[in-house]
Design an enzyme around this catalytic site. Structure first.
Site, short mmCIF file in Angstrom:
data_model
loop_
_atom_site.label_atom_id
_atom_site.label_comp_id
_atom_site.label_asym_id
_atom_site.label_seq_id
_atom_site.Cartn_x
_atom_site.Cartn_y
_atom_site.Cartn_z
N HIS A 156 -27.28 23.33 -0.09
CA HIS A 156 -26.60 22.27 0.65
C HIS A 156 -25.33 21.75 -0.05
O HIS A 156 -25.20 20.56 -0.36
CB HIS A 156 -27.54 21.13 1.07
CG HIS A 156 -28.49 20.61 0.05
ND1 HIS A 156 -28.09 20.04 -1.14
CD2 HIS A 156 -29.85 20.52 0.05
CE1 HIS A 156 -29.14 19.65 -1.82
NE2 HIS A 156 -30.22 19.93 -1.12
N HIS A 174 -43.42 16.74 -2.56
CA HIS A 174 -42.12 16.52 -1.93
C HIS A 174 -42.03 17.41 -0.70
O HIS A 174 -42.38 18.59 -0.76
CB HIS A 174 -41.03 16.84 -2.95
CG HIS A 174 -39.63 16.71 -2.45
ND1 HIS A 174 -39.24 15.82 -1.49
CD2 HIS A 174 -38.50 17.39 -2.81
CE1 HIS A 174 -37.95 15.93 -1.28
NE2 HIS A 174 -37.47 16.88 -2.06
N GLU A 186 -39.32 18.30 1.20
CA GLU A 186 -38.12 19.07 1.51
C GLU A 186 -38.52 20.54 1.69
O GLU A 186 -39.42 21.05 1.03
CB GLU A 186 -37.09 18.91 0.40
CG GLU A 186 -35.70 19.34 0.79
CD GLU A 186 -34.64 18.93 -0.22
OE1 GLU A 186 -33.44 19.21 0.04
OE2 GLU A 186 -34.98 18.34 -1.26
N ASP A 205 -37.59 23.44 0.89
CA ASP A 205 -37.69 24.45 -0.17
C ASP A 205 -39.04 24.37 -0.88
O ASP A 205 -39.40 25.29 -1.63
CB ASP A 205 -36.54 24.35 -1.16
CG ASP A 205 -36.34 22.97 -1.71
OD1 ASP A 205 -36.60 21.98 -1.01
OD2 ASP A 205 -35.88 22.85 -2.87
N HIS A 225 -35.99 12.32 -4.94
CA HIS A 225 -34.76 11.88 -4.30
C HIS A 225 -34.92 11.76 -2.77
O HIS A 225 -33.92 11.61 -2.07
CB HIS A 225 -33.62 12.86 -4.63
CG HIS A 225 -33.82 14.25 -4.09
ND1 HIS A 225 -32.91 14.83 -3.22
CD2 HIS A 225 -34.79 15.16 -4.26
CE1 HIS A 225 -33.31 16.04 -2.91
NE2 HIS A 225 -34.44 16.26 -3.52
N ASP A 276 -38.88 17.47 -7.96
CA ASP A 276 -37.48 17.78 -8.23
C ASP A 276 -36.94 17.08 -9.48
O ASP A 276 -35.81 17.35 -9.90
CB ASP A 276 -36.61 17.40 -7.02
CG ASP A 276 -36.62 18.48 -5.94
OD1 ASP A 276 -37.08 19.59 -6.22
OD2 ASP A 276 -36.16 18.20 -4.83
N TYR A 288 -27.76 19.63 -12.21
CA TYR A 288 -28.74 19.21 -11.20
C TYR A 288 -28.74 17.70 -11.04
O TYR A 288 -28.71 17.17 -9.92
CB TYR A 288 -30.13 19.71 -11.61
CG TYR A 288 -31.16 19.59 -10.52
CD1 TYR A 288 -31.42 20.65 -9.67
CD2 TYR A 288 -31.87 18.41 -10.33
CE1 TYR A 288 -32.36 20.54 -8.65
CE2 TYR A 288 -32.81 18.29 -9.32
CZ TYR A 288 -33.06 19.36 -8.49
OH TYR A 288 -33.97 19.24 -7.48
N HIS A 324 -38.15 23.30 -9.78
CA HIS A 324 -37.04 24.25 -9.91
C HIS A 324 -36.79 24.53 -11.38
O HIS A 324 -36.75 23.61 -12.21
CB HIS A 324 -35.75 23.70 -9.31
CG HIS A 324 -35.75 23.52 -7.84
ND1 HIS A 324 -35.82 24.58 -6.95
CD2 HIS A 324 -35.67 22.40 -7.07
CE1 HIS A 324 -35.79 24.12 -5.72
NE2 HIS A 324 -35.70 22.81 -5.75
#
Length: 395
Positions: free
Chosen positions: A24, A78, A80, A82, A145, A164, A191, A224
């Protein structure tokens, strides 16, 4: 890739995405990983999933350790995509009736993402879940986040599964900080600058809360990049610095140029800054990705922006980087503007207004030069750079 044992009966079963180059709007030239963790105890727990295209690979990794149907609980730190995109296949493999633990906002988000009537178990901050010999504790990290974000802490092993937080977009077979080398901190800084800077005040409060609680952390496992086992305190200390938005004696001169006039001004401004002993770094916007520029903003005391005027506006690439920077909310920076023009020269005024909107400390009205700057114009830019450097040194 085979699953990595990270502690007794604890495995990273995640996947590597070697080929992703954009996340993104963020440049991921090192690729990334989507980490997921399997804890085998009296109850078996899976912490987090992966991006949807990698669902089958995740299931294969789990199957190398245990039959997926033997997983008793799934935890989503989380939502999101991914990390949650593979959940439909995972829940089908595990058993759709198995409990899915997440935050209260996580349950809302997942039910909005997916129509499957899963067995949601929303948790409170501090709530615990016994797996038998081991105990999981859930830590709410709202807006770090996303509104649903949470950490999961394995009490007996002192392992923090941090979603994250503390992550990096870094692909490699090296799974730990002591294997990957110095590149880890480079990518961790990038990051934070591009994903988490906006939430720096919340992250600082969370870090202070964790330190005050005396929580022992021997390993940090983000979703990640590599895992922090050798020196988790190193990344925690870095997050304290970045969350406080501590800066160095460093100034960025970020610019674009049409006919090299604004570039000549940028170099002169940078030279003036450097003459004061402040590190100066000119960055041509079209030669750099916005996420790389933002990484440099993270520890820079001053951000000076140069733009030619095009159609009575600032140059489009300058507007792009200013919009991106504004969204991430860097605080307590010194700012200034400069640029060459041919007719009306609105760019400097417009850039200054954007920096003022970010609450930057603006140095002077900025420097405008008609067409090609001559010796006097170059000297004016150098003098402006000295003003910037003096302001940085005065902090």
């Amino acid at each position: 890739m085979i699953p990595t044992k990270i502690a007794d009966n604890i495995y990273d079963v995640g996947v590597i995405d070697w080929n992703i180059r954009d996340f993104h709007g963020y440049s991921t030239y090192q690729g990334t990983t989507y980490n997921a963790f399997l804890i085998v105890d009296e109850k078996v727990a899976l912490i987090d999933a992966v991006k949807a295209p990698f669902a089958d690979q995740l299931i294969r990794h789990i199957s190398q350790i245990i039959d997926p149907k033997k997983i008793d609980v799934v935890i989503s730190n989380h939502t999101e995509m991914d990390h949650s995109g593979a959940l439909p296949k995972i829940m089908a493999a595990v058993g759709a009736d198995k409990p899915l633990y997440c935050s209260k906002m996580g349950a809302k988000n997942l039910s909005a993402h997916f129509s499957d009537p899963w067995n949601y178990h929303p948790v409170d901050d501090g709530q615990e879940l016994s797996l038998g010999k081991r105990t999981l504790s859930f830590i709410e990290t709202r807006m770090i986040h996303w509104p649903d974000s949470m950490f999961t802490y394995l009490k007996e092993d002192h392992i923090l599964f941090s979603s994250d937080g503390f992550g990096q977009h870094y692909a490699g077979f090296e799974k730990f900080d002591d294997q990957a080398g110095s590149e880890v901190m480079v990518q961790a800084k990038k990051y934070f600058a591009n994903i988490l800077l906006l939430y720096a005040p919340r992250i600082l409060k969370l870090l202070e809360k964790v330190v005050a609680s005396g929580l022992q952390i021997d390993m940090i496992c983000p979703d990640h990049g590599v895992l922090w086992r050798k020196d988790p305190g190193k990344i925690i200390d870095a997050y304290f610095r970045w969350s406080r938005q501590e800066t160095e004696k460093k100034a960025l001169v970020v610019y674009d140029t049409m006919w090299k006039s604004t570039e000549a001004m940028a170099n002169a401004v940078a030279e003036g800054i450097a003459s004061t002993g402040v590190k100066a770094k000119p960055i041509h916007i079209r030669s750099s990705h916005r996420s790389e520029i933002m990484t440099d903003v993270l520890d820079s005391a001053a951000v000076i922006v140069g733009s030619p005027t095009l159609n009575n506006q600032m140059f489009p690439t300058v507007a792009d980087i200013l919009t991106y920077m504004k969204g991430l909310k860097p605080l307590n920076r010194i700012g200034g503007a400069f640029g060459s023009y041919g007719w009306s020269g609105e760019a400097v005024k417009l850039v200054t207004a954007e920096l003022e909107a970010m609450n930057f400390q603006i140095i002077g009205p900025g420097i405008r030069q008609l067409y090609i700057p001559g010796n006097d114009g170059i000297q004016a830019c150098m003098d402006y750079g000295k003003q910037i450097g003096d302001a940085v040194n005065a902090r």
